[in-house]
Write a protein that holds these residues in place. Structure first.
Motif, short mmCIF file in Angstrom:
data_model
loop_
_atom_site.label_atom_id
_atom_site.label_comp_id
_atom_site.label_asym_id
_atom_site.label_seq_id
_atom_site.Cartn_x
_atom_site.Cartn_y
_atom_site.Cartn_z
N LYS A 71 0.71 -1.08 -0.01
CA LYS A 71 -0.01 0.05 -0.17
C LYS A 71 0.83 1.30 0.24
O LYS A 71 1.88 1.41 0.89
CB LYS A 71 -0.95 0.07 1.10
CG LYS A 71 -2.06 1.13 1.08
CD LYS A 71 -2.83 1.00 2.38
CE LYS A 71 -4.40 1.54 2.43
NZ LYS A 71 -4.85 1.54 3.42
N SER A 72 0.56 2.16 -1.00
CA SER A 72 1.30 3.39 -1.12
C SER A 72 0.51 4.49 -0.41
O SER A 72 -0.49 4.39 0.45
CB SER A 72 1.59 3.68 -2.39
OG SER A 72 2.60 4.73 -2.53
N SER A 73 0.64 5.97 -1.29
CA SER A 73 0.10 6.91 -0.59
C SER A 73 -0.77 7.28 -1.69
O SER A 73 -0.78 7.01 -2.88
CB SER A 73 0.92 8.01 -0.21
OG SER A 73 1.95 8.39 -1.33
N GLU A 74 -1.52 8.28 -1.58
CA GLU A 74 -2.62 8.91 -2.54
C GLU A 74 -3.45 7.92 -3.27
O GLU A 74 -3.38 8.14 -4.46
CB GLU A 74 -1.69 9.95 -3.28
CG GLU A 74 -0.96 11.02 -2.64
CD GLU A 74 0.09 11.84 -3.62
OE1 GLU A 74 0.07 11.54 -4.63
OE2 GLU A 74 0.82 12.72 -3.11
N GLN A 75 -3.86 6.88 -2.65
CA GLN A 75 -4.80 5.86 -3.46
C GLN A 75 -4.12 5.28 -4.52
O GLN A 75 -4.52 4.67 -5.43
CB GLN A 75 -5.92 6.75 -4.00
CG GLN A 75 -6.74 7.38 -3.02
CD GLN A 75 -7.47 6.66 -2.01
OE1 GLN A 75 -8.30 5.59 -2.43
NE2 GLN A 75 -7.54 6.92 -0.78
N TRP A 149 4.97 3.16 -8.62
CA TRP A 149 3.73 3.01 -8.02
C TRP A 149 2.56 3.32 -9.15
O TRP A 149 2.76 4.28 -10.21
CB TRP A 149 3.61 4.14 -6.93
CG TRP A 149 3.96 5.37 -7.07
CD1 TRP A 149 3.26 6.39 -7.90
CD2 TRP A 149 5.57 5.97 -7.04
NE1 TRP A 149 4.24 7.65 -7.74
CE2 TRP A 149 5.66 7.34 -7.25
CE3 TRP A 149 6.53 5.37 -6.38
CZ2 TRP A 149 6.65 8.19 -7.35
CZ3 TRP A 149 7.65 6.16 -6.43
CH2 TRP A 149 7.79 7.35 -6.77
N TRP A 187 -6.95 0.22 -1.09
CA TRP A 187 -7.57 1.13 -0.21
C TRP A 187 -9.20 0.91 0.17
O TRP A 187 -9.51 -0.18 -0.22
CB TRP A 187 -7.62 2.40 -0.93
CG TRP A 187 -6.11 2.92 -1.08
CD1 TRP A 187 -4.91 2.75 -1.95
CD2 TRP A 187 -5.37 3.85 -0.33
NE1 TRP A 187 -3.82 3.35 -1.85
CE2 TRP A 187 -4.05 3.96 -0.68
CE3 TRP A 187 -5.72 4.76 1.06
CZ2 TRP A 187 -3.26 4.86 0.11
CZ3 TRP A 187 -4.82 5.52 1.44
CH2 TRP A 187 -3.72 5.45 1.10
N GLY A 298 0.79 6.68 11.00
CA GLY A 298 1.54 5.93 9.84
C GLY A 298 2.37 4.87 10.55
O GLY A 298 2.88 4.28 9.63
N GLN A 300 2.80 0.91 11.14
CA GLN A 300 2.22 -0.16 10.34
C GLN A 300 2.01 -1.65 10.70
O GLN A 300 2.99 -1.72 12.03
CB GLN A 300 3.08 -0.24 8.85
CG GLN A 300 2.92 1.05 8.02
CD GLN A 300 3.70 0.87 6.94
OE1 GLN A 300 2.96 0.14 6.00
NE2 GLN A 300 5.02 1.20 6.48
#
Length: 343
Positions: A71-75, A149, A187, A298, A300
């Motif tokens: 999983k990364s950022s910004e969807q 990504w 997400w 943040g 995990q």
């Protein structure tokens, strides 16, 4: 997150400059490339552009590809990958590499009005590197690790490699791989996990790599560097080491997860899949999580096991990993396959 190259425009500028002036005349300031290195990247980008236009049709895989999903950022989802290239195919200690990721089926078109620059589809990701190969593995393979990504979806990934800084009068060996990659959606509210990564080793770091070095260290999670195992084969003297992350869990009234993870080993053979053994479950809850644990900050949820294989007879195995979110009853199972031999 932003690409080191930045955008398709940078590569198209390189191609235009090369076509019009015979030299790029442009430095990639982020990596301080020489003009020769710029030309190497332009050559690779041109080859990929030709493939996107259908002028080149890859018919074989010149090197091996393996990837995972985090999983990364910004969807988006982060896709770390490993390229394994036979040592015999390369004669230089460094290579140039160009990666172009586009939606599946996207195609380039010839340059408009007779121009020199092909019209490439809008990339989901694009980047370029010069990479020191280092030492090959004991099996004679160079392993190159990078990442990209993208939002969830199906993509065509083009990776072009060439020898770098070849002697004058020598033609550089060039290879290109086209790979279809299905990027999952991590997400939303549904319980999910990253890929289950089998690791050769896990190395502690004193501090995380700088943000601009993330793509050069794609298997680093905070202060933990994972060296993925290239093949799922082990000796009885080895240890099976796995790691994965659990996402989208519910929270108890105290604001903490309450997750159980079980690990069940099965043999695989002519008779089918049969139960072998089970390790102790892992619990992630108010009693076991470290003080100050906070998903909103943040932190995990990192799960995994390191299992000595001394008691595993030589056989093929399947490990079933079941994750249960006790806050809402959600559950899922992941599995990996591996083989154990006596020598």
């Amino acid at each position: 997150m932003t690409s080191i190259v930045g955008s398709r425009a940078r590569v198209l500028i390189w191609i235009t400059a090369l076509a019009l002036a015979g030299t790029t005349g442009l430095q990639a300031q982020e990596q301080e490339r020489t003009e020769e290195e710029d030309r190497e990247i332009v050559s690779l980008a041109t080859i990929v552009g030709a493939a996107l236009q259908g002028q080149i049709v890859p018919t074989e895989e010149p090197f091996e590809w393996a990837n995972d999903y985090l999983k990364s950022s910004e969807q988006t989802t982060f896709i770390p990958f490993t390229l394994s290239v036979e040592q015999a195919k390369l004669s230089t200690p460094a290579v140039a590499m160009y990666i172009f990721v586009a939606e599946a089926g996207a195609a380039g078109t010839p340059a408009a009005d007779g121009g020199a620059v092909p019209q490439l589809p809008e990339p989901a990701f694009e980047d370029a590197y010069h990479i020191d190969l280092g030492a090959p593995t004991p099996t004679g393979m160079y392993e190159i690790r990078r990442g990209f990504w993208a939002p969830s979806g199906t993509y065509d990934v083009y990776v072009a490699l060439s020898e770098s800084a070849v002697p004058d009068g020598t033609e550089a060996t060039t290879m290109m791989l086209k790979k279809s990659v299905d990027v999952p959606d991590m997400w939303g509210a549904r319980l999910t996990t990253s890929s289950v990564i089998q690791a050769t080793r896990i190395e502690p770091l004193t501090e995380p790599p700088p943000a601009d070095q993330q793509l050069a260290n794609p298997y680093t999670l905070g202060t933990m560097r994972i060296v993925p195992k290239s093949t799922p084969t082990y000796l009885t003297s080895d240890e099976l080491s796995i790691v994965f992350l659990v996402y989208n869990v519910g929270l108890t009234p105290s604001g903490l997860p309450d997750v159980d993870v079980t690990y069940t080993f099965n043999t695989r053979g002519a008779a089918g899949v049969e139960y072998f053994n089970q390790t102790n479950p892992q619990a992630f809850n108010e009693q076991t999580l470290p003080p100050g644990f906070d998903l909103a900050a943040g932190h995990q949820l990192v799960a995994g096991q390191a299992v000595p294989l001394t008691s595993f007879p030589a056989a093929d195995y399947r490990l079933d990993i079941t994750v249960t979110d006790k806050t809402n009853g959600a559950t899922l199972t992941r599995n990996i396959e591996f083989s154990v031999s006596a020598s």
